[in-house]
Design a protein around this motif. Structure first.
Motif, PDB file in Angstrom:
ATOM      1  N   THR A  18      11.638   7.236 -15.521  1.00 56.04           N
ATOM      2  CA  THR A  18      11.376   6.892 -14.128  1.00 56.04           C
ATOM      3  C   THR A  18      10.192   5.947 -14.055  1.00 56.04           C
ATOM      4  O   THR A  18       9.293   5.987 -14.898  1.00 56.04           O
ATOM      5  CB  THR A  18      11.069   8.135 -13.262  1.00 56.04           C
ATOM      6  OG1 THR A  18       9.934   8.811 -13.795  1.00 56.04           O
ATOM      7  CG2 THR A  18      12.259   9.071 -13.198  1.00 56.04           C
ATOM      8  N   THR A  19      10.221   5.099 -13.050  1.00 52.59           N
ATOM      9  CA  THR A  19       9.084   4.233 -12.747  1.00 52.59           C
ATOM     10  C   THR A  19       8.536   4.651 -11.389  1.00 52.59           C
ATOM     11  O   THR A  19       9.212   5.338 -10.622  1.00 52.59           O
ATOM     12  CB  THR A  19       9.493   2.745 -12.703  1.00 52.59           C
ATOM     13  OG1 THR A  19      10.417   2.555 -11.624  1.00 52.59           O
ATOM     14  CG2 THR A  19      10.130   2.314 -14.024  1.00 52.59           C
ATOM     15  N   TYR A  20       7.327   4.218 -11.086  1.00 49.61           N
ATOM     16  CA  TYR A  20       6.697   4.555  -9.810  1.00 49.61           C
ATOM     17  C   TYR A  20       5.837   3.371  -9.402  1.00 49.61           C
ATOM     18  O   TYR A  20       5.003   2.898 -10.179  1.00 49.61           O
ATOM     19  CB  TYR A  20       5.825   5.805  -9.968  1.00 49.61           C
ATOM     20  CG  TYR A  20       5.177   6.285  -8.688  1.00 49.61           C
ATOM     21  CD1 TYR A  20       5.829   7.197  -7.864  1.00 49.61           C
ATOM     22  CD2 TYR A  20       3.915   5.837  -8.313  1.00 49.61           C
ATOM     23  CE1 TYR A  20       5.245   7.652  -6.690  1.00 49.61           C
ATOM     24  CE2 TYR A  20       3.323   6.288  -7.144  1.00 49.61           C
ATOM     25  CZ  TYR A  20       3.991   7.189  -6.336  1.00 49.61           C
ATOM     26  OH  TYR A  20       3.416   7.646  -5.176  1.00 49.61           O
ATOM     27  N   GLN A  21       6.037   2.893  -8.194  1.00 49.25           N
ATOM     28  CA  GLN A  21       5.266   1.761  -7.685  1.00 49.25           C
ATOM     29  C   GLN A  21       4.764   2.082  -6.281  1.00 49.25           C
ATOM     30  O   GLN A  21       5.562   2.394  -5.389  1.00 49.25           O
ATOM     31  CB  GLN A  21       6.139   0.498  -7.637  1.00 49.25           C
ATOM     32  CG  GLN A  21       5.434  -0.724  -7.112  1.00 49.25           C
ATOM     33  CD  GLN A  21       6.332  -1.955  -7.084  1.00 49.25           C
ATOM     34  OE1 GLN A  21       7.402  -1.962  -7.674  1.00 49.25           O
ATOM     35  NE2 GLN A  21       5.893  -2.984  -6.400  1.00 49.25           N
ATOM     36  N   GLN A  69      10.516   4.380  -6.535  1.00 50.10           N
ATOM     37  CA  GLN A  69      10.763   4.787  -7.917  1.00 50.10           C
ATOM     38  C   GLN A  69      12.135   4.284  -8.357  1.00 50.10           C
ATOM     39  O   GLN A  69      13.041   4.116  -7.533  1.00 50.10           O
ATOM     40  CB  GLN A  69      10.754   6.315  -8.046  1.00 50.10           C
ATOM     41  CG  GLN A  69       9.391   6.938  -7.847  1.00 50.10           C
ATOM     42  CD  GLN A  69       9.481   8.440  -7.896  1.00 50.10           C
ATOM     43  OE1 GLN A  69       9.685   9.077  -6.881  1.00 50.10           O
ATOM     44  NE2 GLN A  69       9.352   9.008  -9.095  1.00 50.10           N
ATOM     45  N   ARG A 103      15.922   4.859 -14.673  1.00 49.67           N
ATOM     46  CA  ARG A 103      16.567   3.891 -15.566  1.00 49.67           C
ATOM     47  C   ARG A 103      17.072   4.569 -16.831  1.00 49.67           C
ATOM     48  O   ARG A 103      16.463   5.518 -17.321  1.00 49.67           O
ATOM     49  CB  ARG A 103      15.576   2.802 -15.978  1.00 49.67           C
ATOM     50  CG  ARG A 103      15.175   1.881 -14.859  1.00 49.67           C
ATOM     51  CD  ARG A 103      14.199   0.798 -15.355  1.00 49.67           C
ATOM     52  NE  ARG A 103      13.987  -0.202 -14.360  1.00 49.67           N
ATOM     53  CZ  ARG A 103      14.726  -1.299 -14.221  1.00 49.67           C
ATOM     54  NH1 ARG A 103      15.718  -1.529 -15.055  1.00 49.67           N
ATOM     55  NH2 ARG A 103      14.468  -2.160 -13.258  1.00 49.67           N
ATOM     56  N   HIS A 112      -0.758  -2.336  -8.673  1.00 43.86           N
ATOM     57  CA  HIS A 112       0.638  -2.632  -8.324  1.00 43.86           C
ATOM     58  C   HIS A 112       0.754  -3.777  -7.317  1.00 43.86           C
ATOM     59  O   HIS A 112       1.866  -4.229  -7.026  1.00 43.86           O
ATOM     60  CB  HIS A 112       1.306  -1.393  -7.718  1.00 43.86           C
ATOM     61  CG  HIS A 112       1.473  -0.268  -8.681  1.00 43.86           C
ATOM     62  ND1 HIS A 112       1.928   0.971  -8.293  1.00 43.86           N
ATOM     63  CD2 HIS A 112       1.238  -0.176 -10.016  1.00 43.86           C
ATOM     64  CE1 HIS A 112       1.972   1.768  -9.336  1.00 43.86           C
ATOM     65  NE2 HIS A 112       1.543   1.108 -10.394  1.00 43.86           N
TER      66      HIS A 112
END
Length: 139
Positions: A54-57, A70, A73, A116
């Motif tokens: 997972t990504t988080y921005q 988020q 992927r 970010h």
């Protein structure tokens, strides 16, 4: 469907720990976060044995809230399986009620948001939900 949200939540748990708002924060400072709103877009299938990241921005924040995005992927090819846009609320558990972040937490939130700031706004942010209809053409 619920498992996608669980994966996004676990990804957020890592970020919450980094920001100083993890499980220990709730126990010792009696503050936590609630999800005020979440929108998940399911883009590609995920199988039980899939290796995912997972990504988080952080897109925006103020003294009580974090607007974030988020991605879930596939680890191998990076293909996006799902996205989740959230509004996270900082909570005083004594109320419970929404309250400002303590100064030390706010400093970490602001620092992560600043890191970010140069990232592009992800596709799908703020996307309305509804049925798209083609305009009817008069005969």
């Amino acid at each position: 469907m619920a498992y996608y949200l669980v994966l996004f939540d676990r990804g957020y748990d890592v970020v919450a720990d980094h920001l100083g708002m993890g499980a220990e924060y709730a126990r010792t400072r009696r503050m936590t976060t609630y999800t005020g709103d979440a929108r998940i877009a399911y883009l590609n299938e995920v199988h039980r044995d899939a290796d995912l990241v997972t990504t988080y921005q952080i897109l925006d924040h103020d003294e009580k809230r974090i607007h974030a995005f988020q991605e879930l992927r596939h680890a191998g090819d990076g293909k996006v399986a799902a996205t989740c846009e959230t509004l996270t609320l900082h909570i005083d558990m004594g109320g419970p009620k929404v309250c400002p972040f303590p100064a030390d937490v706010m400093e970490r939130v602001a620092a992560l948001a600043a890191s970010h700031a140069g990232l592009p706004v992800p596709d799908g942010v703020g996307r309305p939900i509804g049925i798209r209809r083609r305009p009817k053409v008069a005969p």
